[in-house]
Design a protein around this motif. Structure first.
Motif, PDB file in Angstrom:
ATOM      1  N   LEU A 228     -19.054 -39.322 -33.226  1.00 53.62           N
ATOM      2  CA  LEU A 228     -19.684 -39.211 -32.074  1.00 53.62           C
ATOM      3  C   LEU A 228     -18.772 -39.570 -31.115  1.00 53.62           C
ATOM      4  O   LEU A 228     -18.656 -40.330 -31.194  1.00 53.62           O
ATOM      5  CB  LEU A 228     -21.664 -39.930 -32.626  1.00 53.62           C
ATOM      6  N   GLU A 229     -18.940 -38.076 -30.554  1.00 53.53           N
ATOM      7  CA  GLU A 229     -17.297 -38.412 -28.901  1.00 53.53           C
ATOM      8  C   GLU A 229     -16.018 -38.927 -29.903  1.00 53.53           C
ATOM      9  O   GLU A 229     -16.073 -40.771 -28.832  1.00 53.53           O
ATOM     10  CB  GLU A 229     -18.282 -38.820 -27.905  1.00 53.53           C
ATOM     11  N   SER A 230     -15.476 -39.867 -30.627  1.00 51.70           N
ATOM     12  CA  SER A 230     -14.532 -39.463 -31.544  1.00 51.70           C
ATOM     13  C   SER A 230     -13.744 -39.384 -31.134  1.00 51.70           C
ATOM     14  O   SER A 230     -13.004 -37.860 -31.455  1.00 51.70           O
ATOM     15  CB  SER A 230     -14.567 -40.466 -32.577  1.00 51.70           C
ATOM     16  N   THR A 257     -17.540 -35.087 -32.044  1.00 48.87           N
ATOM     17  CA  THR A 257     -18.960 -34.737 -32.764  1.00 48.87           C
ATOM     18  C   THR A 257     -19.093 -33.884 -33.585  1.00 48.87           C
ATOM     19  O   THR A 257     -19.206 -32.990 -33.382  1.00 48.87           O
ATOM     20  CB  THR A 257     -20.039 -34.225 -31.039  1.00 48.87           C
ATOM     21  N   ARG A 258     -18.213 -34.243 -34.406  1.00 60.27           N
ATOM     22  CA  ARG A 258     -18.708 -33.232 -35.835  1.00 60.27           C
ATOM     23  C   ARG A 258     -18.276 -34.052 -37.268  1.00 60.27           C
ATOM     24  O   ARG A 258     -17.658 -35.277 -36.938  1.00 60.27           O
ATOM     25  CB  ARG A 258     -17.256 -31.702 -35.583  1.00 60.27           C
TER      26      ARG A 258
END
Length: 297
Positions: A228-230, A257-258
């Motif tokens: 997540l948003e990384s 985010t995937r």
């Protein structure tokens, strides 16, 4: 002590029940007993403990959803005390640290530092200038250290009052006479020491028609990590490419985010997965899953 316990009324037992919430993470306090405990409620329920060795031990505690996750945070020097206050509806966790520095009279210099979930470097300083500049001072607490520098452009302020924005990492540089010199001019920086965050899963065990898997070597054919948003982490030593052809040159790669996947990681007895991130960017892991095989006797 070595254990943290929760207490709550259990209607099935018709009474109050005390459970050991360190049961699955006893190694966290194996050589490091707990001296202080504080509790922060927003944005996440988090228990923060001070250990006898001056480390910080945290527990993400969401009993409603069955989430209890422990982590240990080490730093240069030692943490002396912990505190929490409310700020714009959020809980700020702060600590008093001794990083081995002294003043002219040989008195220990203490630093009060705030845990900021948007800052991914240790002993950090956030600075803003009205004009662009390349020389930044005020870094006496990092004298002689090699530091990671991020420049950032702010987005709209988050609900917790912390810094949100787009970050770009500068090449590591050294602090000399309490200051650093950057290769480019900017108005906003975050400076601190890089560290490696590490997640290690528990040994995996499952049952099939043959029996339990504990006695067999296991192999992850594919491992999926949901982010997540990384930034992309390193998974069992495998590095995921962190740039895509769609991102223009001289442009920061956006956070993702995937699900990311690695494969062909060999056999091991325990089937544990190690996820590491040493980049000064967020790394939020939502889930770990994959295709697992085991040897056949």
């Amino acid at each position: 002590g070595r254990k943290v316990r929760e207490m709550g009324y259990q209607w099935t037992d018709e009474g109050w029940v005390s459970r050991d919430i360190t049961f699955q993470s006893e190694h966290i306090t194996e050589d490091d007993t707990i001296q202080e405990i504080i509790f922060a409620q927003h944005p996440d329920n988090q228990i923060t403990c001070l250990s006898s060795e001056g480390n910080v031990i945290t527990c993400t505690y969401e009993r409603t959803y069955g989430v209890i996750g422990w982590a240990k945070h080490t730093t240069e020097g030692e943490v002396i005390s912990l505190n929490t206050v409310q700020n714009f509806g959020s809980s700020l966790v702060g600590c008093l640290t001794n990083r081995g520095q002294t003043d002219d009279s040989d008195n220990n210099l203490m630093h009060f530092e705030i845990f900021d979930r948007h800052v991914q470097v240790d002993s950090a300083l956030t600075a803003i200038s009205q004009t662009e500049k390349a020389v930044w001072d005020g870094l006496d607490h990092l004298e002689g250290e090699q530091v990671t520098v991020l420049t950032w452009e702010p987005d709209e302020a988050g609900e917790d009052g912390f810094i949100n924005g787009t970050y770009a990492a500068h090449i590591p540089t050294s602090v000399i006479n309490g200051s650093i010199i950057l290769s480019n001019y900017t108005t906003r920086i975050i400076v601190g020491k890089a560290y490696t965050g590490r997640i290690t899963t528990l040994p995996i065990d499952y049952a099939d028609q043959v029996g339990r898997s504990q006695a067999y070597n296991k192999r992850w054919n594919k491992i999926y990590v949901r982010l997540l948003e990384s930034a992309s982490p390193v998974i069992n030593g495998e590095t995921i490419p962190d740039r895509t052809p769609a991102t223009p040159m001289d442009t920061v790669e956006p956070l993702i985010t995937r699900d990311i996947m690695v494969s062909n990681l060999g056999y091991s007895r325990w089937g544990a997965i190690v996820i590491e991130s040493s980049d000064p960017y967020p790394c939020s892991v939502l889930g770990v899953f994959g295709e697992l095989g085991r040897e056949v006797l």
